[in-house]
Design a protein around this motif. Structure first.
Motif, PDB file in Angstrom:
ATOM      1  N   ASP A   1       1.167 -17.056  -2.416  1.00 37.31           N
ATOM      2  CA  ASP A   1       0.731 -16.593  -3.533  1.00 37.31           C
ATOM      3  C   ASP A   1       0.533 -14.876  -3.684  1.00 37.31           C
ATOM      4  O   ASP A   1       0.901 -14.571  -4.667  1.00 37.31           O
ATOM      5  N   GLU A   2       0.148 -14.285  -2.708  1.00 37.86           N
ATOM      6  CA  GLU A   2      -0.264 -12.934  -2.669  1.00 37.86           C
ATOM      7  C   GLU A   2      -0.220 -12.618  -1.315  1.00 37.86           C
ATOM      8  O   GLU A   2      -0.915 -12.849  -0.463  1.00 37.86           O
ATOM      9  N   LEU A   3       0.528 -11.610  -0.842  1.00 37.36           N
ATOM     10  CA  LEU A   3       0.974 -11.022   0.236  1.00 37.36           C
ATOM     11  C   LEU A   3       0.489  -9.255   0.132  1.00 37.36           C
ATOM     12  O   LEU A   3       1.060  -8.509  -0.752  1.00 37.36           O
ATOM     13  N   VAL A   4      -0.535  -8.976   0.924  1.00 36.69           N
ATOM     14  CA  VAL A   4      -0.819  -7.308   0.838  1.00 36.69           C
ATOM     15  C   VAL A   4      -0.212  -6.941   2.075  1.00 36.69           C
ATOM     16  O   VAL A   4      -0.384  -7.155   3.171  1.00 36.69           O
ATOM     17  N   VAL A   5       0.675  -5.637   1.766  1.00 38.56           N
ATOM     18  CA  VAL A   5       1.238  -5.249   3.174  1.00 38.56           C
ATOM     19  C   VAL A   5       0.786  -3.726   2.992  1.00 38.56           C
ATOM     20  O   VAL A   5       1.145  -3.056   2.185  1.00 38.56           O
ATOM     21  N   ARG A   6       0.262  -3.164   3.983  1.00 40.11           N
ATOM     22  CA  ARG A   6      -0.246  -1.609   4.021  1.00 40.11           C
ATOM     23  C   ARG A   6       0.105  -1.202   5.584  1.00 40.11           C
ATOM     24  O   ARG A   6       0.478  -1.860   6.426  1.00 40.11           O
ATOM     25  N   PRO A   7       0.359   0.014   5.597  1.00 41.78           N
ATOM     26  CA  PRO A   7       0.784   0.602   7.214  1.00 41.78           C
ATOM     27  C   PRO A   7      -0.747   0.575   7.737  1.00 41.78           C
ATOM     28  O   PRO A   7      -1.781   0.483   7.026  1.00 41.78           O
ATOM     29  N   ARG A   8      -0.362   0.635   8.971  1.00 41.00           N
ATOM     30  CA  ARG A   8      -1.648   0.431   9.958  1.00 41.00           C
ATOM     31  C   ARG A   8      -2.752   1.453   9.751  1.00 41.00           C
ATOM     32  O   ARG A   8      -3.863   1.568   9.947  1.00 41.00           O
ATOM     33  N   ALA A   9      -2.116   2.767   9.224  1.00 43.20           N
ATOM     34  CA  ALA A   9      -2.915   3.827   8.972  1.00 43.20           C
ATOM     35  C   ALA A   9      -3.791   3.804   7.950  1.00 43.20           C
ATOM     36  O   ALA A   9      -4.449   4.790   7.639  1.00 43.20           O
ATOM     37  N   GLN A  10      -3.575   2.859   7.064  1.00 43.94           N
ATOM     38  CA  GLN A  10      -4.205   2.548   5.741  1.00 43.94           C
ATOM     39  C   GLN A  10      -5.099   1.532   5.855  1.00 43.94           C
ATOM     40  O   GLN A  10      -4.661   0.400   5.600  1.00 43.94           O
TER      41      GLN A  10
ATOM     42  N   GLY B   1       0.794  -1.172  -0.070  1.00 45.69           N
ATOM     43  CA  GLY B   1      -0.046   0.140   0.147  1.00 45.69           C
ATOM     44  C   GLY B   1       0.960   1.331   0.145  1.00 45.69           C
ATOM     45  O   GLY B   1       1.797   1.344  -0.987  1.00 45.69           O
ATOM     46  N   MET B   2       0.645   2.219   0.673  1.00 52.23           N
ATOM     47  CA  MET B   2       1.387   3.295   0.788  1.00 52.23           C
ATOM     48  C   MET B   2       2.635   3.292   1.455  1.00 52.23           C
ATOM     49  O   MET B   2       2.736   2.896   2.358  1.00 52.23           O
ATOM     50  N   VAL B   3       3.866   3.642   0.643  1.00 50.68           N
ATOM     51  CA  VAL B   3       5.214   3.418   0.974  1.00 50.68           C
ATOM     52  C   VAL B   3       5.611   4.714   0.698  1.00 50.68           C
ATOM     53  O   VAL B   3       5.655   5.369  -0.479  1.00 50.68           O
ATOM     54  N   LYS B   4       6.385   5.385   1.575  1.00 52.15           N
ATOM     55  CA  LYS B   4       7.096   6.478   1.532  1.00 52.15           C
ATOM     56  C   LYS B   4       8.264   6.237   1.104  1.00 52.15           C
ATOM     57  O   LYS B   4       9.267   5.940   2.002  1.00 52.15           O
ATOM     58  N   THR B   5       8.652   6.569  -0.313  1.00 49.41           N
ATOM     59  CA  THR B   5       9.992   6.365  -0.754  1.00 49.41           C
ATOM     60  C   THR B   5      10.559   7.881  -1.278  1.00 49.41           C
ATOM     61  O   THR B   5       9.679   8.811  -1.503  1.00 49.41           O
ATOM     62  N   GLU B   6      11.707   8.060  -1.757  1.00 54.53           N
ATOM     63  CA  GLU B   6      12.289   9.267  -2.131  1.00 54.53           C
ATOM     64  C   GLU B   6      11.814   9.735  -3.463  1.00 54.53           C
ATOM     65  O   GLU B   6      11.607  10.890  -3.763  1.00 54.53           O
ATOM     66  N   GLU B   7      11.266   8.653  -4.324  1.00 49.33           N
ATOM     67  CA  GLU B   7      10.906   9.339  -5.654  1.00 49.33           C
ATOM     68  C   GLU B   7       9.671   8.696  -6.317  1.00 49.33           C
ATOM     69  O   GLU B   7       9.070   9.404  -7.107  1.00 49.33           O
ATOM     70  N   PHE B   8       8.785   7.648  -5.472  1.00 49.56           N
ATOM     71  CA  PHE B   8       7.546   7.176  -6.344  1.00 49.56           C
ATOM     72  C   PHE B   8       6.653   8.328  -6.624  1.00 49.56           C
ATOM     73  O   PHE B   8       6.193   8.621  -7.808  1.00 49.56           O
ATOM     74  N   SER B   9       6.399   9.300  -5.462  1.00 49.90           N
ATOM     75  CA  SER B   9       5.540  10.282  -5.743  1.00 49.90           C
ATOM     76  C   SER B   9       5.996  11.604  -6.422  1.00 49.90           C
ATOM     77  O   SER B   9       5.299  12.355  -7.269  1.00 49.90           O
ATOM     78  N   LEU B  10       7.200  11.805  -6.068  1.00 48.78           N
ATOM     79  CA  LEU B  10       8.030  12.741  -7.115  1.00 48.78           C
ATOM     80  C   LEU B  10       7.983  12.482  -8.272  1.00 48.78           C
ATOM     81  O   LEU B  10       7.447  13.196  -9.327  1.00 48.78           O
ATOM     82  N   VAL B  11       8.013  11.260  -8.804  1.00 45.91           N
ATOM     83  CA  VAL B  11       7.895  10.923 -10.437  1.00 45.91           C
ATOM     84  C   VAL B  11       6.479  11.087 -10.821  1.00 45.91           C
ATOM     85  O   VAL B  11       6.135  11.762 -11.854  1.00 45.91           O
ATOM     86  N   ARG B  12       5.698  10.451 -10.001  1.00 47.21           N
ATOM     87  CA  ARG B  12       4.256  10.559 -10.386  1.00 47.21           C
ATOM     88  C   ARG B  12       3.770  12.122 -10.566  1.00 47.21           C
ATOM     89  O   ARG B  12       3.207  12.257 -11.626  1.00 47.21           O
ATOM     90  N   TYR B  13       4.195  12.989  -9.826  1.00 46.69           N
ATOM     91  CA  TYR B  13       3.990  14.516 -10.007  1.00 46.69           C
ATOM     92  C   TYR B  13       4.766  15.365 -10.986  1.00 46.69           C
ATOM     93  O   TYR B  13       4.684  16.385 -10.601  1.00 46.69           O
TER      94      TYR B  13
ATOM     95  N   PRO C   1       0.413   9.138  10.302  1.00 37.51           N
ATOM     96  CA  PRO C   1       1.252   8.336  11.044  1.00 37.51           C
ATOM     97  C   PRO C   1       1.729   6.911  10.734  1.00 37.51           C
ATOM     98  O   PRO C   1       0.994   6.123  10.404  1.00 37.51           O
ATOM     99  N   GLY C   2       3.111   6.941  10.252  1.00 35.48           N
ATOM    100  CA  GLY C   2       3.870   5.533   9.960  1.00 35.48           C
ATOM    101  C   GLY C   2       3.476   5.084   8.513  1.00 35.48           C
ATOM    102  O   GLY C   2       2.806   3.757   8.535  1.00 35.48           O
ATOM    103  N   PRO C   3       3.624   5.718   7.525  1.00 38.84           N
ATOM    104  CA  PRO C   3       3.519   5.078   6.035  1.00 38.84           C
ATOM    105  C   PRO C   3       4.539   3.992   6.041  1.00 38.84           C
ATOM    106  O   PRO C   3       5.430   4.184   6.988  1.00 38.84           O
ATOM    107  N   LEU C   4       4.387   2.954   5.122  1.00 41.19           N
ATOM    108  CA  LEU C   4       5.460   2.133   5.067  1.00 41.19           C
ATOM    109  C   LEU C   4       6.862   2.598   4.487  1.00 41.19           C
ATOM    110  O   LEU C   4       6.663   3.652   3.955  1.00 41.19           O
ATOM    111  N   LEU C   5       7.612   1.978   4.826  1.00 42.78           N
ATOM    112  CA  LEU C   5       9.132   2.288   4.365  1.00 42.78           C
ATOM    113  C   LEU C   5       9.643   1.566   3.287  1.00 42.78           C
ATOM    114  O   LEU C   5       9.078   0.222   3.372  1.00 42.78           O
ATOM    115  N   ALA C   6      10.623   1.649   2.479  1.00 45.38           N
ATOM    116  CA  ALA C   6      10.839   0.811   1.440  1.00 45.38           C
ATOM    117  C   ALA C   6      11.642  -0.533   2.169  1.00 45.38           C
ATOM    118  O   ALA C   6      11.273  -1.677   1.576  1.00 45.38           O
ATOM    119  N   GLU C   7      12.151  -0.471   3.349  1.00 44.57           N
ATOM    120  CA  GLU C   7      12.528  -1.626   4.014  1.00 44.57           C
ATOM    121  C   GLU C   7      11.480  -2.726   4.678  1.00 44.57           C
ATOM    122  O   GLU C   7      11.830  -3.713   4.798  1.00 44.57           O
TER     123      GLU C   7
END
Length: 259
Positions: A240-249, A188-200, A215-221
């Protein structure tokens, strides 16, 4: 209870993984996580300068390649296979462009997203599959929760990620009976240096606003650890499939955002 793959199949050599999109974000973090877990890694991306930094930090072999190019992928695979077995392919390369509504979408951006997220992934999978079969290896595709639920302003990215997810699921069905695992990890929401920057399109303020007050978006790690864990399981276990989100999402449109 933790599982140790080495307890089931004692290794006669170090395992080796190819990670695409490895110049930053989830890809770079995945190279680091696997290297720390005893893997030899091959970091693949288009930007040689960024890859050099990843190699310095992790000891990774690097290959500069554009996965939307048949010639580049052929050269990548030749180089990788010539230097040893391949136990895992981790497909991270991808990305989002724009947030236009469908009715006003930039079709060229949609085409670029499909080329990178879908065709780039499976061009690489096709070419490396013989080596993965030989090594009884694993294919990991990092998709997105956008592959599960649409959201406004995400039409082109959602469409590409749905396609990537469905093709991954199809591959899983087609490889049943063969010694290759197929794993889909959907962050889900991952705060990285470039994903949203590229998108925008390089607009830092708009990119920062995506994560403001959350509060607490996922990190790349965090996503890299999910990749590492799925690959550490005994060979008969396929996540088969693993969904990973921050608790806030709770979903793409249900988010804890505070002032």
């Amino acid at each position: 209870m933790s599982h140790d793959a080495t307890a089931h199949h004692p290794p006669t050599r170090r395992r080796r993984a190819v990670v695409t999109g490895a110049s930053s974000g989830i890809g770079a973090a995945t190279v680091a996580a696997l290297a720390a877990d005893g893997w030899d890694t091959v970091a693949v991306a288009r930007r040689a300068d960024r890859l050099a930094g990843v190699a310095e930090r992790t000891g990774a072999q690097v290959v500069v390649a554009d996965l939307t190019s048949d010639d580049d992928v052929a050269r990548l695979v030749d180089e990788v296979v010539a230097s040893g077995p391949v136990d895992a392919l981790v497909n991270v390369a991808g990305g989002a462009l724009g947030t236009d509504p469908v009715a006003e979408a930039d079709i060229d951006q949609w085409r670029r997203m499909y080329e990178l997220n879908v065709l780039g992934t499976f061009r690489t999978v096709q070419r490396l599959l013989p080596a993965l079969r030989e090594a009884e290896g694993s294919i990991v595709v990092v998709t997105s929760t956008a592959a599960h639920e649409p959201y406004e302003g995400g039409g082109g990215y959602v469409a590409a990620k749905f396609a990537e997810r469905v093709a991954t699921r199809t591959l899983r069905l087609e490889l049943v009976g063969e010694p290759v695992r197929v794993i889909d990890i959907a962050p889900g929401m991952v705060k990285t240096e470039e994903f949203s920057l590229v998108r925008y399109g390089g607009d830092q303020a708009r990119a920062d606003a995506v994560y403001a007050g959350v509060p607490g978006p996922l990190l790349a790690e965090d996503v890299a650890e999910a990749v590492r864990w799925t690959l550490s399981l005994p060979p008969h276990v396929n996540v088969d499939e693993l969904v990973v989100r921050p608790r806030a999402q709770g979903s793409p449109t249900k988010l804890d955002r505070r002032a």
